[in-house]
Scaffold this active site. Structure first.
Site, PDB file in Angstrom:
ATOM      1  N   GLN A  46       2.602  -1.740  -1.307  1.00  8.48           N
ATOM      2  CA  GLN A  46       2.622  -3.127  -1.759  1.00  8.48           C
ATOM      3  C   GLN A  46       2.608  -4.065  -0.550  1.00  8.48           C
ATOM      4  O   GLN A  46       2.483  -5.265  -0.714  1.00  8.48           O
ATOM      5  CB  GLN A  46       3.893  -3.389  -2.566  1.00  8.48           C
ATOM      6  CG  GLN A  46       4.039  -2.515  -3.784  1.00  8.48           C
ATOM      7  CD  GLN A  46       5.365  -2.749  -4.458  1.00  8.48           C
ATOM      8  OE1 GLN A  46       5.624  -3.838  -4.936  1.00  8.48           O
ATOM      9  NE2 GLN A  46       6.197  -1.728  -4.488  1.00  8.48           N
TER      10      GLN A  46
ATOM     11  N   VAL B  49       1.642  -6.015   2.980  1.00 11.69           N
ATOM     12  CA  VAL B  49       0.442  -6.687   3.478  1.00 11.69           C
ATOM     13  C   VAL B  49       0.398  -6.666   5.006  1.00 11.69           C
ATOM     14  O   VAL B  49      -0.404  -7.367   5.622  1.00 11.69           O
ATOM     15  CB  VAL B  49       0.370  -8.148   2.956  1.00 11.69           C
ATOM     16  CG1 VAL B  49       0.213  -8.170   1.444  1.00 11.69           C
ATOM     17  CG2 VAL B  49       1.580  -8.965   3.395  1.00 11.69           C
ATOM     18  N   ASP B  50       1.247  -5.851   5.634  1.00  3.86           N
ATOM     19  CA  ASP B  50       1.422  -5.896   7.087  1.00  3.86           C
ATOM     20  C   ASP B  50       0.508  -4.963   7.880  1.00  3.86           C
ATOM     21  O   ASP B  50       0.454  -5.034   9.099  1.00  3.86           O
ATOM     22  CB  ASP B  50       2.881  -5.619   7.453  1.00  3.86           C
ATOM     23  CG  ASP B  50       3.415  -4.319   6.862  1.00  3.86           C
ATOM     24  OD1 ASP B  50       2.643  -3.330   6.725  1.00  3.86           O
ATOM     25  OD2 ASP B  50       4.615  -4.290   6.526  1.00  3.86           O
TER      26      ASP B  50
ATOM     27  N   HIS C 191      -1.958  -5.255  -2.553  1.00  3.85           N
ATOM     28  CA  HIS C 191      -2.077  -6.705  -2.417  1.00  3.85           C
ATOM     29  C   HIS C 191      -2.980  -7.099  -1.247  1.00  3.85           C
ATOM     30  O   HIS C 191      -2.818  -8.187  -0.688  1.00  3.85           O
ATOM     31  CB  HIS C 191      -0.697  -7.339  -2.213  1.00  3.85           C
ATOM     32  CG  HIS C 191       0.259  -7.038  -3.309  1.00  3.85           C
ATOM     33  ND1 HIS C 191       0.049  -7.405  -4.621  1.00  3.85           N
ATOM     34  CD2 HIS C 191       1.443  -6.384  -3.306  1.00  3.85           C
ATOM     35  CE1 HIS C 191       1.063  -7.007  -5.361  1.00  3.85           C
ATOM     36  NE2 HIS C 191       1.911  -6.377  -4.595  1.00  3.85           N
TER      37      HIS C 191
END
Length: 166
Positions: free
Chosen positions: A134, A136-137, A152
Site C-alpha cells: 500500500q 508509495v515510497d 496506490h
C-alpha cells in the site's frame, strides 16, 4: 543471513536509532519462537505473497498515519486529502502539490531498511513470489525487489505544470 539473525539485527539496531522514538510505535521485541515459526513457514511454502503497509517503512524514517503517539494523526493536524476534495477544488489540488513538492527531497532520500532488503533477498531465493504494498515510497524497489505491486502507485514530483490543475 538467516531470518532469525536478520530480525535480531533489526531489533538491536533499532534500539540505537532515533527514528525508533520518532516514528516506530512501541512494541515488544520479536520472540525467538515467533522468528523460528516465520522462518519455517517461509522455507516450507513455495508461493508466498507478502502484503506490506506503512509499518514496514517507519524504520526508514517515514511515519505512518495511525500509530498511537507517533503517527501523523497523533503528531499533527494534517489529514490526507480525500479524492472528491481533490477533484472538486483547485485550492485543494494546489495545496496537495505544494506539500508534495516541499516534502519531496526528504521523502525521496529515504533508504530501504533491513526488512525491505530481507524481502528482496527472499524473492531472489524464491522464498516469496511478490510483494504487494500500500506504500508509495518505492522502498521495496530501492531494496531490489523486482515483483512489486503498488496498490496506490508511488509518489513523485508531478510531471506537469501545477497551473494545469487550476
Amino acid at each position: 543471513m538467516r531470518v532469525n539473525n536478520l530480525l535480531r539485527f533489526r531489533t538491536t539496531s533499532l534500539q540505537r536509532c532515533s527514528i525508533k522514538q520518532q516514528y516506530v510505535p512501541e512494541h515488544k521485541p520479536a520472540l525467538d519462537d515467533d522468528i523460528k515459526r516465520l522462518e519455517d513457514f517461509l522455507l516450507s511454502k513455495p508461493n508466498v505473497v507478502v502484503l506490506t503497509g506503512a509499518g514496514i517503512s517507519t524504520e526508514s524514517g517515514i511515519p505512518d498515519y495511525r500509530s498511537e503517539g507517533v503517527g501523523l494523526y497523533a503528531r499533527t493536524n494534517h489529514k490526507p486529502i480525500q479524492h472528491m476534495e481533490f477533484l472538486k477544488s483547485s485550492n485543494v489540488r494546489r495545496r496537495y502539490w505544494a506539500r508534495n513538492f516541499v516534502g519531496w527531497p526528504s521523502f525521496s532520500s529515504k533508504q530501504a531498511n533491513a526488512t525491505h532488503h530481507a524481502l528482496s533477498r527472499f524473492e531472489r531465493e524464491l522464498r516469496i513470489q511478490s510483494v504487494v504494498t500500500q506504500n508509495v515510497d518505492r522502498l521495496h524497489t530501492k531494496a531490489g525487489t523486482k515483483n512489486v505491486v503498488e496498490l496506490h502507485e508511488h509518489i513523485g514530483l508531478p510531471k506537469f505544470d501545477v497551473q494545469q490543475c487550476a
